[in-house]
Design an enzyme around this catalytic site. Structure first.
Site, PDB file in Angstrom:
ATOM      1  N   HIS B  49       0.795  -1.224   0.000  1.00 41.38           N
ATOM      2  CA  HIS B  49       0.000   0.000   0.000  1.00 41.38           C
ATOM      3  C   HIS B  49       0.824   1.268   0.000  1.00 41.38           C
ATOM      4  CE1 HIS B  49      -3.692  -2.187   0.618  1.00 41.38           C
ATOM      5  NE2 HIS B  49      -3.138  -2.878   1.584  1.00 41.38           N
ATOM      6  N   VAL B 170       2.844 -21.591  22.273  1.00 41.45           N
ATOM      7  CA  VAL B 170       3.216 -21.105  23.606  1.00 41.45           C
ATOM      8  C   VAL B 170       2.025 -21.277  24.543  1.00 41.45           C
ATOM      9  CG1 VAL B 170       3.852 -19.059  24.946  1.00 41.45           C
ATOM     10  CG2 VAL B 170       4.904 -19.485  22.699  1.00 41.45           C
ATOM     11  N   CYS B 403       4.129 -30.585 -12.141  1.00 47.18           N
ATOM     12  CA  CYS B 403       2.859 -29.849 -12.159  1.00 47.18           C
ATOM     13  C   CYS B 403       2.665 -29.306 -13.560  1.00 47.18           C
ATOM     14  CB  CYS B 403       2.877 -28.710 -11.145  1.00 47.18           C
ATOM     15  SG  CYS B 403       1.499 -27.538 -11.357  1.00 47.18           S
ATOM     16  N   CYS B 440      -6.138 -27.272 -12.505  1.00 45.68           N
ATOM     17  CA  CYS B 440      -6.623 -28.563 -12.032  1.00 45.68           C
ATOM     18  C   CYS B 440      -6.453 -28.706 -10.518  1.00 45.68           C
ATOM     19  CB  CYS B 440      -5.970 -29.729 -12.774  1.00 45.68           C
ATOM     20  SG  CYS B 440      -4.361 -30.263 -12.162  1.00 45.68           S
TER      21      CYS B 440
END
Lengths: 413, 479, 123
Positions: B49, B170, B403, B440
């Protein structure tokens, strides 16, 4: 990068690619290369260990791997060239096929390319099923691969969404391997799969099938805990008040197959949005010269026997293209009415009309199919029962389409 | 015995770990999940930003502007995927126009650079797909891969000597008379001098464990729809509508991978661990955003996600500033409360500020071995053909594509499995390589990846995790 | 009561309808079959359904961890759980060739277990 010329590059060594290769070889076309991304040929059949394959073609009920082997053994015997572990990265509109494998990057300059990449599954994300994102959600094909190929059991209490054949087969598979399949839910008011599978996969194991239902919420942070299921109305919208919670650790999604055409897009091949496969003519040629499409990449089939048949027909056209340098124009466009989802091919030639495959939008009984050109009835056939789950074929007589006007195919009760 | 223990391995905790590793300190990071970036840091708009949306003089304004101006350099240093796309705030009414003028002024005061108004024609030229009369343009805003960003900070911190501990929540903290801390987790006990609370959604819980009571935070949940990358080319930069006082508005944002996200909305929730997205919210997001950018269609939905932020809200319902405090009464503690958006942009400046606070109490000696650079996994798919070919020649694992949708090679997956942080979940591999992120959604490659993790890390099939603890993928072997 | 079957004896796959009297449970009509085999099939389905079984068996030292298998013929549906127990107890060593008989005369039912794919030995 090495560049090699080829008469035919076949993308995919599954049933479509294998059948095309064998037919081409039989027809005397030897400069072929099958490119397969897996380490073995056979495609999706490798994981379809159930039977029912080959009833039409071989008059036997083979398992998927056995059906595939019938072609693979011939390919190996004839020494038809193929490369496994080879991923096609791109196909250009000039039929340049770029391939990566452990051996390196190769560019094939092909006279013709046969796209036989098969299909992929619709995912949860594409369905926009609301809810959390735990582990334990698998599409049916992935579940099948884990269980049948990788020896990994996906869960204990399973719910299947979608009553297509794959979902039904997996419901049985999971039950046989020790899981408890709680139910199968189907959004349509009728089952998507074949009756014989409802009988042998669900009824045999007392697995209930709920029509007009869908999963509307998913619960569980780490691993699936349960799903909310709702009844749906005629517009497939959940009906308020019908929500029911089911405890489950595994959700298997069998919600649709999409022809895999990333490579076709890279080649600027035009797709038919009704099939998500290529627009093809009677020769199985796509909108790009010399690029052909067959099998599940073209349109999702139910019977692998028809995949092989279709691929063999396409091979004859590929041979003709190689010999003549081009194929006759197919300027007869096929229009369908609202009862027919699609036809393949989508364009015909007036001399070589050939077979037309189609699917109906919803189940119909005593339906009459009409093929009309310019008001003239070309062909008609009646079907006692016809369901979306079963692709139908009609054979158009040769030389009856006299002119290059569009043809209308309609189906009425 | 540690000099510093940081609780929380999100983008802020990891940025602090890295900044502190510039000094000769023994540093440890405790993370309750199995990987970095599991909560807020990985569930946001992924935008860097410009800093104009925050009250002048506030921490948010100060750190956001500093972070924005320095981000390009940081991204290069740490090999983080980042594009300085610019951003527009689109308006239609006179009220909107006045608001944007005020925003430009606020930005100017805060130190944001280059903010200016665009008229209808300029807006149409820059963004033909957007519906609006005028806009404010922020040229230095950008989009980032928040996972690689956090992973890069953590990996660089690890390279420079920081210890990361995963799967350690913790449970209690005690302090002795010398203000040395003993931290008990679900697994181990840690002794440390300094404790830095970067626990995000759990910041109040940790604050109370440290004895610092009185903070109240609300949980603000934002839902997002992710659209297919075929619409990505229609949106070159984040497009926001003119904001209201309490949240940013339904944005449409391109992602670094070429997808588009629609969202977030902002709803107060009680359950800070429920990231489920409801259908009603998805429909609302689409309905709202489509008036700004019309290319939102159900057929392009590929997935959805949600993020929850710890918001420090006062009694009037106004969102307050970041709390980053030290206190002599609770010595050797840096307490961070309400570190919500724009934390992604502000992470490194926050970290520098924290180091500054510690340096007022400690004599920090520079770590002469500190190396600020980190190289990520080389993306095979991004390389030109000549480089692809030579990568395969040197290492054939690059030629084995695992992939298909994202074109990720075996070499990259192996590198991801053997990552410096020791993470071995499926999501861990996904975020480090983009495998399973395509159309996919892992339908083709997840089986191979699971098998590779099993083999490389010598795991039993029941030890393979999807992402969180107990997110077991399998119940066992079939045979 | 109407029961619908799709005959699986030959590729024609006739859709056969069987009408059963609810009270006496007697078959009053069978329609839709093209030959007598279809009638035999539905009678068998009603009385003692026969099923073939396909599953997988663990493989040691193979390129794949499992070999897909099928029964050489059909058995009564009620025998399936016991058949599965038998299959689950097996483990084989590669190489395995498609068509190999992996187990003879399962449960004394005169059917064999056949390999339906090749599994090469691990290199």
């Amino acid at each position: 990068m090495k560049t090699i010329n080829k008469d035919v590059i076949i993308v995919g060594g599954g049933p479509a690619g294998l059948a095309a290769a064998l037919e081409l070889y039989k027809q005397g076309i030897k400069d072929i290369l099958i490119l397969e991304r897996e380490t073995e040929l056979g495609g999706i059949l490798k994981q379809c260990i159930h039977d029912g394959f080959g009833l039409t073609r071989f008059k036997e009920s083979y398992t998927g791997p056995e059906y595939a082997e019938k072609f693979i053994e011939k390919v190996k015997l004839l020494k038809i060239p193929y490369r496994t572990g080879s991923m096609v990265l791109s196909v250009s509109d000039e039929r340049e096929v770029k391939v990566a494998s452990r051996e390196g990057l190769v560019l094939y300059r092909a006279k013709t390319v046969i796209m036989a990449m098969g299909c992929r599954e619709k995912t949860r994300g594409a369905l926009a099923i609301p809810g959390e994102r735990p582990a334990g959600i698998y599409t049916a094909g992935v579940a099948q691969a884990y269980i049948n190929l990788h020896n990994k059991m996906i869960g204990k209490n399973v719910i299947v969404l979608g009553s297509g054949d794959i979902g039904l087969i997996m419901a049985r598979r999971l039950t046989l391997e020790g899981a408890n399949v709680v139910a199968v839910f189907e959004i349509q008011p009728y089952p998507s799969g074949l009756n014989r599978n409802i009988e042998q996969c669900l009824n045999d194991y007392n697995i209930p099938l709920y029509l007009s239902h869908t999963v509307t919420n998913i619960h569980g942070k780490s691993r699936l805990k349960g799903v909310t299921v709702s009844k749906v109305d005629n517009e497939f919208q959940p009906i308020k008040g019908t929500e029911k919670y089911y405890e489950t650790d595994t959700l298997v999604l069998s919600v649709g197959l999409i022809p895999e055409n990333e490579l076709s897009l890279s080649a600027s091949v035009k797709l038919d949005l009704r099939t998500n496969g290529a627009l093809v003519d009677t020769y199985f040629q796509t909108s790009v010269e010399g690029i052909f499409s067959v099998g599940n990449a073209l349109h999702v089939h139910d019977l692998v026997d028809f995949v092989s048949l279709e691929a063999e027909k396409a091979a004859l056209s590929v041979k003709r293209y190689l010999e003549q340098g081009q194929l006759p124009e197919c300027d007869i466009v096929i229009k369908t009415d609202e009862n027919i989802i699609y036809t393949v091919p989508q364009r015909l030639n007036k001399h070589d009309a050939g077979d037309l495959s189609f699917r109906v939008r919803k189940p119909m009984k005593n339906a009459l199919l009409k093929v009309v050109q310019s008001g003239r009835l070309i062909y008609e056939e009646s079907f006692k029962t016809i369901v979306p789950a079963e692709m139908k074929k009609i054979k158009l007589p040769r030389n009856v389409l006299e002119i290059s006007e569009a043809v209308e195919v309609s189906l009425e009760c | 015995m540690y000099d510093v223990i940081i609780i929380g391995a999100g983008v802020v905790g990891s940025a602090i770990a890295r900044e502190l590793s510039r000094y000769q300190l023994k540093i440890g990071v405790l993370e309750k999940n199995l990987d970095v970036c599991n909560e807020g840091s990985g569930r946001n708009s992924a935008v860097i930003h410009g800093g104009f949306a925050y009250d002048p003089g506030s921490n948010k304004a100060k750190f956001c502007v500093e972070g924005c101006l320095g981000f390009k350099e940081l991204a290069e240093e740490l090999d983080i995927p980042f594009r300085q796309t610019g951003k527009v705030l689109v308006g239609n009414t006179e009220e909107d126009y006045q608001h944007l003028l005020k925003t430009i002024e606020t930005g100017r005061v805060n130190g944001s650079i280059g903010l200016r108004m665009l008229d209808k024609e300029e807006l149409a030229n820059m963004l033909p797909s957007v519906i609006g009369e005028f806009a404010m343009y922020s040229p230095l805003s950008g989009i980032v891969d928040p996972f690689i960003y956090t992973i890069a900070l953590a990996e660089n911190a690890t390279t420079n000597g920081v210890d990361y501990f995963f799967n350690q929540e913790v449970t209690s903290i005690s302090r002795n008379s010398a203000h040395m801390h003993t931290i008990q987790t679900t697994k181990e006990v840690f002794e440390t001098k300094w404790v830095i609370n970067c626990a995000g959604l759990n910041c109040v819980a940790i604050s109370e464990m440290l004895g610092i009571a009185g903070y109240e935070i609300g949980f603000t949940k934002g839902d997002y729809i992710v659209l297919d990358n075929k619409v990505g080319s229609l949106l070159p930069m984040p497009v926001y509508p003119v904001p209201s006082r309490t949240y940013m508005g339904i944005h449409v944002t391109p992602t670094i991978d070429g997808n588009v996200t629609v969202g977030p909305n902002a709803n107060n929730v009680e359950d800070k661990s429920n990231y489920g997205v409801s259908k009603i919210h998805m429909d609302q997001l689409a309905e709202d955003a489509i008036t700004l950018w019309p290319h939102i269609h159900k057929k392009d939905y590929i997935r959805n996600y949600a993020g929850i932020q710890p918001t420090w809200i006062d009694k009037e319902g106004l969102i307050k500033d970041y709390v980053i405090e030290v206190n002599d009464k609770y010595a050797n503690v840096v307490n961070l409360i309400g570190i919500e958006s724009p934390a992604l942009t502000s992470a490194v400046p926050i970290a520098r500020h924290v180091v500054g606070l510690i340096s007022e109490k400690e004599d920090l000696k520079k770590n002469l071995e500190f190396n600020p650079s980190r190289k990520g996994i080389v993306k095979f798919s991004d390389q030109p053909d000549t480089v692809k070919a030579s990568l395969i020649e040197k290492n054939p694992d690059y030629g084995e594509i695992v992939c298909r949708c994202e074109m990720v090679s075996k070499a990259e997956i192996l590198e991801a499995i053997h990552n410096p942080l020791g993470v071995d979940t499926m999501l861990g591999i996904k975020y480090r390589t983009r495998a399973m992120m395509g159309r996919c959604q892992g339908g083709y490659c997840q089986m191979k990846i699971a098998a590779m993790i099993e083999e490389e890390k010598d795991k039993h099939v029941t030890e393979l995790m999807h992402g969180r603890q107990n997110s077991n993928l399998f119940t066992g072997k079939v045979k | 009561m109407l029961k619908e079957y799709t005959c699986i004896i030959c590729p024609q796959g006739c859709d056969i309808e069987v009408i059963i009297d609810k009270k006496t449970k007697n078959i009053t009509n069978i329609i839709g079959n093209n030959c007598s085999k279809g009638e035999d099939y539905v009678m068998q389905e009603l009385v003692n359904p026969q099923r073939t079984l396909q599953s997988s068996v663990l493989v040691l030292s193979g390129e794949l961890p499992l070999v897909s298998v099928k029964t050489s013929g059909s058995v009564a549906r009620d025998n399936l759980p016991q058949l599965m127990d038998l299959i689950n107890s097996l483990s084989l060593t590669a190489p395995i060739t498609i068509g190999d008989i992996l187990y003879e005369n399962m449960l004394g039912l005169n059917i064999n277990l056949i390999a339906t794919k090749n599994v090469n030995k691990c290199k």
